[in-house]
Design a protein around this motif. Structure first.
Motif, PDB file in Angstrom:
ATOM      1  N   ARG A  64       0.658  -1.101  -0.573  1.00 24.51           N
ATOM      2  CA  ARG A  64       0.142  -0.124   0.477  1.00 24.51           C
ATOM      3  C   ARG A  64       0.874   0.850   0.601  1.00 24.51           C
ATOM      4  O   ARG A  64       0.429   2.498  -0.692  1.00 24.51           O
ATOM      5  CB  ARG A  64      -1.288  -0.202   1.305  1.00 24.51           C
ATOM      6  N   TRP A  65       2.018   1.298   0.390  1.00 18.76           N
ATOM      7  CA  TRP A  65       2.874   2.591   0.296  1.00 18.76           C
ATOM      8  C   TRP A  65       3.482   2.556  -0.773  1.00 18.76           C
ATOM      9  O   TRP A  65       3.800   4.087  -0.892  1.00 18.76           O
ATOM     10  CB  TRP A  65       4.156   2.020   1.797  1.00 18.76           C
ATOM     11  N   LEU A  66       3.594   1.403  -1.697  1.00 19.15           N
ATOM     12  CA  LEU A  66       4.352   2.010  -3.019  1.00 19.15           C
ATOM     13  C   LEU A  66       3.193   2.331  -3.958  1.00 19.15           C
ATOM     14  O   LEU A  66       3.271   3.715  -4.426  1.00 19.15           O
ATOM     15  CB  LEU A  66       4.537   0.946  -3.500  1.00 19.15           C
ATOM     16  N   ALA A  67       1.903   2.018  -3.633  1.00 16.07           N
ATOM     17  CA  ALA A  67       1.014   2.616  -4.070  1.00 16.07           C
ATOM     18  C   ALA A  67       0.369   4.062  -4.370  1.00 16.07           C
ATOM     19  O   ALA A  67       0.592   5.010  -4.841  1.00 16.07           O
ATOM     20  CB  ALA A  67      -0.302   1.446  -4.116  1.00 16.07           C
ATOM     21  N   LEU A  68       0.538   4.503  -2.655  1.00 15.77           N
ATOM     22  CA  LEU A  68       0.162   5.904  -2.184  1.00 15.77           C
ATOM     23  C   LEU A  68       1.222   6.885  -2.633  1.00 15.77           C
ATOM     24  O   LEU A  68       1.132   7.380  -3.201  1.00 15.77           O
ATOM     25  CB  LEU A  68       0.452   6.139  -1.084  1.00 15.77           C
ATOM     26  N   ARG A  69       2.586   6.133  -3.083  1.00 22.63           N
ATOM     27  CA  ARG A  69       3.443   6.870  -3.583  1.00 22.63           C
ATOM     28  C   ARG A  69       3.589   7.306  -5.026  1.00 22.63           C
ATOM     29  O   ARG A  69       3.942   8.395  -5.232  1.00 22.63           O
ATOM     30  CB  ARG A  69       4.947   6.573  -3.640  1.00 22.63           C
ATOM     31  N   LEU A  70       3.341   5.842  -6.035  1.00 21.83           N
ATOM     32  CA  LEU A  70       2.836   6.598  -7.025  1.00 21.83           C
ATOM     33  C   LEU A  70       1.356   7.077  -7.008  1.00 21.83           C
ATOM     34  O   LEU A  70       1.498   7.992  -8.106  1.00 21.83           O
ATOM     35  CB  LEU A  70       2.208   4.776  -7.765  1.00 21.83           C
ATOM     36  N   LEU A  71       0.695   7.090  -6.624  1.00 19.89           N
ATOM     37  CA  LEU A  71      -0.486   7.785  -6.351  1.00 19.89           C
ATOM     38  C   LEU A  71      -0.490   9.570  -6.690  1.00 19.89           C
ATOM     39  O   LEU A  71      -0.871  10.503  -7.322  1.00 19.89           O
ATOM     40  CB  LEU A  71      -1.666   7.317  -5.688  1.00 19.89           C
ATOM     41  N   LEU A  72       0.429   9.700  -5.605  1.00 12.55           N
ATOM     42  CA  LEU A  72       0.995  11.276  -5.423  1.00 12.55           C
ATOM     43  C   LEU A  72       1.779  11.732  -6.478  1.00 12.55           C
ATOM     44  O   LEU A  72       1.910  13.099  -6.275  1.00 12.55           O
ATOM     45  CB  LEU A  72       1.799  10.965  -3.880  1.00 12.55           C
ATOM     46  N   VAL A  73       2.785  10.590  -6.749  1.00 10.44           N
ATOM     47  CA  VAL A  73       3.777  11.420  -7.502  1.00 10.44           C
ATOM     48  C   VAL A  73       2.857  11.243  -9.002  1.00 10.44           C
ATOM     49  O   VAL A  73       3.326  11.960  -9.862  1.00 10.44           O
ATOM     50  CB  VAL A  73       4.830  10.094  -8.358  1.00 10.44           C
ATOM     51  N   ALA A  74       1.941  10.843  -9.432  1.00  9.65           N
ATOM     52  CA  ALA A  74       1.072  11.086 -11.058  1.00  9.65           C
ATOM     53  C   ALA A  74       0.203  12.302 -10.125  1.00  9.65           C
ATOM     54  O   ALA A  74      -0.560  12.642 -10.832  1.00  9.65           O
ATOM     55  CB  ALA A  74       0.035   9.479 -11.084  1.00  9.65           C
ATOM     56  N   ALA A  75      -0.954  12.169  -9.079  1.00  8.94           N
ATOM     57  CA  ALA A  75      -0.816  13.228  -8.656  1.00  8.94           C
ATOM     58  C   ALA A  75      -1.032  14.699  -9.094  1.00  8.94           C
ATOM     59  O   ALA A  75      -0.299  15.813  -9.456  1.00  8.94           O
ATOM     60  CB  ALA A  75      -1.920  13.305  -7.862  1.00  8.94           C
ATOM     61  N   VAL A  76       0.886  14.864  -8.918  1.00  9.61           N
ATOM     62  CA  VAL A  76       1.296  16.414  -8.541  1.00  9.61           C
ATOM     63  C   VAL A  76       1.856  16.156 -10.086  1.00  9.61           C
ATOM     64  O   VAL A  76       2.486  16.913 -10.690  1.00  9.61           O
ATOM     65  CB  VAL A  76       2.935  15.745  -8.119  1.00  9.61           C
ATOM     66  N   ALA A  77       2.770  14.996 -10.435  1.00  9.11           N
ATOM     67  CA  ALA A  77       2.524  15.506 -12.620  1.00  9.11           C
ATOM     68  C   ALA A  77       1.356  15.942 -13.035  1.00  9.11           C
ATOM     69  O   ALA A  77       1.276  16.966 -13.786  1.00  9.11           O
ATOM     70  CB  ALA A  77       3.115  13.759 -12.823  1.00  9.11           C
ATOM     71  N   ALA A  78       0.141  15.403 -12.839  1.00  8.95           N
ATOM     72  CA  ALA A  78      -1.151  15.899 -13.202  1.00  8.95           C
ATOM     73  C   ALA A  78      -1.414  17.466 -13.444  1.00  8.95           C
ATOM     74  O   ALA A  78      -1.302  18.645 -14.118  1.00  8.95           O
ATOM     75  CB  ALA A  78      -2.019  14.698 -12.803  1.00  8.95           C
ATOM     76  N   VAL A  79      -1.483  17.763 -12.381  1.00 11.61           N
ATOM     77  CA  VAL A  79      -1.238  19.415 -11.994  1.00 11.61           C
ATOM     78  C   VAL A  79      -0.224  20.053 -12.133  1.00 11.61           C
ATOM     79  O   VAL A  79      -0.538  20.922 -12.374  1.00 11.61           O
ATOM     80  CB  VAL A  79      -1.356  19.578  -9.751  1.00 11.61           C
ATOM     81  N   VAL A  80       1.252  19.927 -12.337  1.00 11.66           N
ATOM     82  CA  VAL A  80       1.837  20.303 -13.092  1.00 11.66           C
ATOM     83  C   VAL A  80       2.247  20.949 -13.886  1.00 11.66           C
ATOM     84  O   VAL A  80       1.988  21.477 -14.639  1.00 11.66           O
ATOM     85  CB  VAL A  80       3.559  19.969 -12.490  1.00 11.66           C
ATOM     86  N   PHE A  81       1.593  19.274 -14.886  1.00 12.93           N
ATOM     87  CA  PHE A  81       2.172  19.381 -16.463  1.00 12.93           C
ATOM     88  C   PHE A  81       0.560  19.246 -17.009  1.00 12.93           C
ATOM     89  O   PHE A  81       0.718  19.786 -18.092  1.00 12.93           O
ATOM     90  CB  PHE A  81       2.481  18.328 -16.855  1.00 12.93           C
ATOM     91  N   THR A  82      -0.446  19.993 -16.333  1.00  9.43           N
ATOM     92  CA  THR A  82      -1.941  20.551 -16.665  1.00  9.43           C
ATOM     93  C   THR A  82      -1.883  22.372 -16.249  1.00  9.43           C
ATOM     94  O   THR A  82      -2.625  22.685 -17.219  1.00  9.43           O
ATOM     95  CB  THR A  82      -2.676  20.064 -16.227  1.00  9.43           C
ATOM     96  N   GLN A  83      -1.777  22.283 -15.168  1.00  5.09           N
ATOM     97  CA  GLN A  83      -1.806  23.787 -14.619  1.00  5.09           C
ATOM     98  C   GLN A  83      -0.429  24.598 -14.574  1.00  5.09           C
ATOM     99  O   GLN A  83      -1.312  25.801 -14.286  1.00  5.09           O
ATOM    100  CB  GLN A  83      -2.413  23.409 -13.146  1.00  5.09           C
ATOM    101  N   MET A  84       1.220  24.451 -14.301  1.00  3.89           N
ATOM    102  CA  MET A  84       2.004  25.192 -14.353  1.00  3.89           C
ATOM    103  C   MET A  84       2.553  25.336 -15.671  1.00  3.89           C
ATOM    104  O   MET A  84       3.400  26.318 -16.209  1.00  3.89           O
ATOM    105  CB  MET A  84       2.470  24.181 -13.159  1.00  3.89           C
ATOM    106  N   LEU A  85       3.347  24.043 -15.797  1.00  7.27           N
ATOM    107  CA  LEU A  85       3.888  24.142 -17.007  1.00  7.27           C
ATOM    108  C   LEU A  85       3.371  23.130 -18.004  1.00  7.27           C
ATOM    109  O   LEU A  85       2.855  22.075 -18.178  1.00  7.27           O
ATOM    110  CB  LEU A  85       4.974  23.028 -17.042  1.00  7.27           C
ATOM    111  N   ILE A  86       2.824  23.759 -19.131  1.00 14.48           N
ATOM    112  CA  ILE A  86       1.763  23.486 -20.625  1.00 14.48           C
ATOM    113  C   ILE A  86       2.534  22.868 -21.302  1.00 14.48           C
ATOM    114  O   ILE A  86       3.065  23.546 -21.547  1.00 14.48           O
ATOM    115  CB  ILE A  86       0.805  24.080 -20.843  1.00 14.48           C
ATOM    116  N   PRO A  87       3.258  21.320 -21.414  1.00 17.33           N
ATOM    117  CA  PRO A  87       4.017  20.789 -22.741  1.00 17.33           C
ATOM    118  C   PRO A  87       2.837  21.273 -23.694  1.00 17.33           C
ATOM    119  O   PRO A  87       1.831  21.235 -24.391  1.00 17.33           O
ATOM    120  CB  PRO A  87       4.301  19.214 -22.980  1.00 17.33           C
ATOM    121  N   PHE A  88       3.750  21.665 -25.178  1.00 15.86           N
ATOM    122  CA  PHE A  88       3.357  21.984 -26.544  1.00 15.86           C
ATOM    123  C   PHE A  88       4.631  22.106 -27.553  1.00 15.86           C
ATOM    124  O   PHE A  88       5.190  21.785 -26.951  1.00 15.86           O
ATOM    125  CB  PHE A  88       2.916  23.788 -26.250  1.00 15.86           C
ATOM    126  N   ARG A  89       3.699  21.534 -28.666  1.00 20.29           N
ATOM    127  CA  ARG A  89       4.583  20.708 -29.777  1.00 20.29           C
ATOM    128  C   ARG A  89       4.743  22.148 -31.174  1.00 20.29           C
ATOM    129  O   ARG A  89       3.371  22.563 -30.993  1.00 20.29           O
ATOM    130  CB  ARG A  89       4.415  20.039 -30.488  1.00 20.29           C
TER     131      ARG A  89
END
Length: 165
Positions: free
Chosen positions: A16-41
């Motif tokens: 469960r600790w690994l799953a929690l860490r993975l969820l936390l990393v995914a949530a932070v990445a989603a916020v960063v790359f949709t709200q702060m640093l928007i990738p574009f080509r």
């Protein structure tokens, strides 16, 4: 001992600790790359030679939180909806008069030296005053015919952010 440590690092036990860490990393990445640093080509040669067709960049949304856009800034502008963005250079601010004469950019009647390696052009555009709350934007690639450009006055609130690197 080193083999066991390496195995645990590369293949951790599923708990469960690994799953929690993975969820936390995914949530932070989603916020960063949709709200702060928007990738574009970048699609198209409009900003060449500064930014090439097919280049991958990030739009930093925090760029103008505490400062106003300046003449010469390269900005990402919301064109249509949330998905279509344009990359443009600001050449005029509210109250400025912008014109092109034989390819030269004139702001308030004075020719502007553009050090960003813009391409030569033969554009001629009558003087136009930038309205309050707006900026005047153009592409760096001026080899393209003037009638094929997406340029002109844009509301400042449509600026999403600045290009990160």
């Amino acid at each position: 001992m080193a083999t066991t440590t390496l195995r645990r690092l590369l293949l951790p036990d599923l708990n469960r600790w690994l799953a929690l860490r993975l969820l936390l990393v995914a949530a932070v990445a989603a916020v960063v790359f949709t709200q702060m640093l928007i990738p574009f080509r970048i699609q198209g040669p409009g900003m060449e030679p500064t930014y090439g067709d097919g280049d991958f960049r990030f739009c930093w949304r925090g760029r103008y939180l505490f400062t106003e856009p300046k003449r010469g800034d390269v900005v990402v502008i919301r064109f249509a909806g949330r998905r279509v963005m344009l990359l443009k250079r600001i050449v005029g601010l509210a109250g400025d008069t912008v014109e092109f004469r034989h390819g030269a950019l004139l702001v308030n009647g004075t020719q502007v030296h553009e050090p960003h390696g813009r391409s030569p052009s033969d554009w001629n555009l009558a003087p136009r005053r930038v309205e309050p709350g707006k900026v005047y934007v153009v592409d760096d690639n001026r080899n393209v015919s003037l009638d094929r450009q997406y340029m002109g006055q844009v509301e400042q609130e449509r600026i999403v952010g600045g290009v990160l690197w």
